[in-house]
Motif scaffolding. Sequence first.
Motif, PDB file in Angstrom:
ATOM      1  N   GLY A   1      65.700 -14.896 119.494  1.00 45.72           N
ATOM      2  CA  GLY A   1      66.487 -15.305 120.790  1.00 45.72           C
ATOM      3  C   GLY A   1      66.839 -14.304 122.017  1.00 45.72           C
ATOM      4  N   GLY A   2      67.279 -13.241 121.667  1.00 46.73           N
ATOM      5  CA  GLY A   2      67.619 -12.206 122.422  1.00 46.73           C
ATOM      6  C   GLY A   2      66.384 -11.835 122.984  1.00 46.73           C
ATOM      7  N   ARG A   3      65.664 -11.241 122.372  1.00 44.46           N
ATOM      8  CA  ARG A   3      64.182 -11.024 122.889  1.00 44.46           C
ATOM      9  C   ARG A   3      63.570 -11.943 123.882  1.00 44.46           C
ATOM     10  N   LEU A   4      63.706 -13.208 123.490  1.00 43.52           N
ATOM     11  CA  LEU A   4      63.133 -14.230 124.391  1.00 43.52           C
ATOM     12  C   LEU A   4      63.779 -14.200 125.872  1.00 43.52           C
ATOM     13  N   LEU A   5      65.171 -13.963 125.835  1.00 47.76           N
ATOM     14  CA  LEU A   5      65.718 -13.854 126.953  1.00 47.76           C
ATOM     15  C   LEU A   5      65.678 -12.680 127.649  1.00 47.76           C
ATOM     16  N   LEU A   6      65.533 -11.346 126.945  1.00 43.90           N
ATOM     17  CA  LEU A   6      65.830 -10.218 127.817  1.00 43.90           C
ATOM     18  C   LEU A   6      64.480  -9.409 127.557  1.00 43.90           C
ATOM     19  N   VAL A   7      63.656  -9.503 126.495  1.00 44.00           N
ATOM     20  CA  VAL A   7      62.562  -8.417 126.454  1.00 44.00           C
ATOM     21  C   VAL A   7      61.231  -9.419 126.332  1.00 44.00           C
ATOM     22  N   ARG A   8      60.695  -9.610 127.539  1.00 39.60           N
ATOM     23  CA  ARG A   8      59.682 -10.497 127.567  1.00 39.60           C
ATOM     24  C   ARG A   8      58.440 -10.436 128.529  1.00 39.60           C
ATOM     25  N   GLU A   9      58.730  -9.420 129.488  1.00 38.29           N
ATOM     26  CA  GLU A   9      57.733  -9.000 130.715  1.00 38.29           C
ATOM     27  C   GLU A   9      56.527  -8.471 130.104  1.00 38.29           C
ATOM     28  N   ALA A  10      56.356  -7.518 129.199  1.00 38.25           N
ATOM     29  CA  ALA A  10      55.197  -6.881 128.826  1.00 38.25           C
ATOM     30  C   ALA A  10      54.370  -7.893 127.841  1.00 38.25           C
ATOM     31  N   LEU A  11      52.997  -7.618 127.937  1.00 34.54           N
ATOM     32  CA  LEU A  11      52.188  -8.231 127.187  1.00 34.54           C
ATOM     33  C   LEU A  11      52.441  -8.092 125.551  1.00 34.54           C
ATOM     34  N   PHE A  12      52.645  -6.796 125.418  1.00 28.51           N
ATOM     35  CA  PHE A  12      53.091  -6.370 124.010  1.00 28.51           C
ATOM     36  C   PHE A  12      54.325  -7.255 123.498  1.00 28.51           C
ATOM     37  N   ASP A  13      55.417  -7.340 124.434  1.00 27.60           N
ATOM     38  CA  ASP A  13      56.783  -7.962 124.097  1.00 27.60           C
ATOM     39  C   ASP A  13      56.533  -9.558 123.781  1.00 27.60           C
ATOM     40  N   GLN A  14      55.611 -10.140 124.628  1.00 25.63           N
ATOM     41  CA  GLN A  14      55.111 -11.682 124.401  1.00 25.63           C
ATOM     42  C   GLN A  14      54.503 -11.786 123.124  1.00 25.63           C
ATOM     43  N   LEU A  15      53.710 -11.019 122.660  1.00 28.63           N
ATOM     44  CA  LEU A  15      53.141 -11.083 121.419  1.00 28.63           C
ATOM     45  C   LEU A  15      54.067 -11.008 120.133  1.00 28.63           C
ATOM     46  N   ILE A  16      54.876  -9.992 120.127  1.00 29.94           N
ATOM     47  CA  ILE A  16      55.971  -9.771 119.517  1.00 29.94           C
ATOM     48  C   ILE A  16      56.739 -10.861 119.282  1.00 29.94           C
ATOM     49  N   ASN A  17      57.464 -11.423 120.292  1.00 32.13           N
ATOM     50  CA  ASN A  17      58.287 -12.551 120.317  1.00 32.13           C
ATOM     51  C   ASN A  17      57.565 -13.828 119.659  1.00 32.13           C
ATOM     52  N   ARG A  18      56.253 -14.102 120.062  1.00 29.12           N
ATOM     53  CA  ARG A  18      55.584 -15.416 119.453  1.00 29.12           C
ATOM     54  C   ARG A  18      55.252 -15.278 118.072  1.00 29.12           C
ATOM     55  N   LEU A  19      54.968 -13.934 117.566  1.00 25.13           N
ATOM     56  CA  LEU A  19      54.816 -13.501 116.223  1.00 25.13           C
ATOM     57  C   LEU A  19      55.956 -13.722 115.201  1.00 25.13           C
TER      58      LEU A  19
END
Length: 403
Positions: A23-41
């Motif tokens: 939840g914290g990453r979806l709110l704050l760490v979501r800009e980069a492509l790598f972060d989007q992949l990590i969050n969905r994983l």
Amino acid sequence: MTAWLTSAPVAWSVIGYVAIIVGGRLLLVREALFDQLINRLFLWSLAALLLYRCTLTPTITSLANQLALGCILMTTTYMATIGRSADAAAEADPGIVWRYHRLRSLIALGATVTIVVAGTSARNDGRLVAMNPDWEGIVTGLAFGVPLLWHTVVYGRLGIRELRSGDPPVWERLVLGIMFVSTAYTWLCEGLSISQSFTGWPALGPQLPRIAASFTLCVIVNVTVVAVPLVRLLGMQAGLDSAARSCRRLSPLWRDLTAAVPEIVLSPAEPRRVDATARLLRMTVEIRDALLHLGPYLPAAPDVPGPEPVRRGKSDWTTIAYAQQLAHAAHARKYGLRPIGSGGAGQLPWLADDFDTELRQLLDLARVWSATTLSGSPTVQPGSASPSRPVFLRHRGFRFPPR
């Protein structure tokens, strides 16, 4: 260990831990492509953990367990896509990454449908599907094991390549090492399952609960690693990072100097949310400009005790004397007094060749500045020459020796 990781208190604690970080990453760490992949994983990981909790409910058949296997396969598709995203072509065109990921997702979806179809008889009997050497077990094992092995190999190659490159710093090498160990642990568990299915060795009990336990362990380790950027960002927003601390230490010096030379302030209406690093760069530039503007107002330096500069805490007497001169100059300019010098900028006591050195010097000056008190006002009047003995700011607990 399997029973401990799948017990209700531990399982729900892990689910809550993963949910908070995701939840914290979806709110704050979501800009980069790598972060989007990590969050969905980790969203798929969270779904798998929740499905495994459903299998412990007596009224629910093994469909939830089979769907949890599909969620695990979906997490591996993101692992493979992360490995793919490190390629130069993928970095240049994110569309390549998502097309690659859609193909992997279709493979995982097809494998999940195969597992569900192969486990029909197990659901009808109200039992868990077993990876035994019969058609049901072989189809389930292949549908689950082949995509998992394929995707994790692509992911593991990224870690090995980065570790062998020698470029990453120590912290990144540690993360890559954890990533590779976690992947190797997945391969080990897969190898043990294959061996148990066809040879009966080792006799480790039911395979699916062991898969759930090993998956939970890997999620705990990996989600802890990806929580580091989130914690760092939260620290920055709370003003606990190095740049924010430096801004707070420079603030008294910056406030007094810009009050004396207000025209050098770059943006008086500062936004509420400003990056601490950008704010620190701005403050150093404005302090340096203020020092140059106050150069003509600097009086003569006071006597320095002894033939060499004497250390006092972390500041030598050269810095202390310059702080006193600077305070006199700021006071004079703020109240409209005439410059003491000929009009040219006074020579600064030090000139930095790089930003880090300049920042250390300004922090040292700010430390002296915040530890001084006003002992009098400048005696220079408009149109008059500089006094024979100007009144300076005296460092707390110290008075310069009489002339």
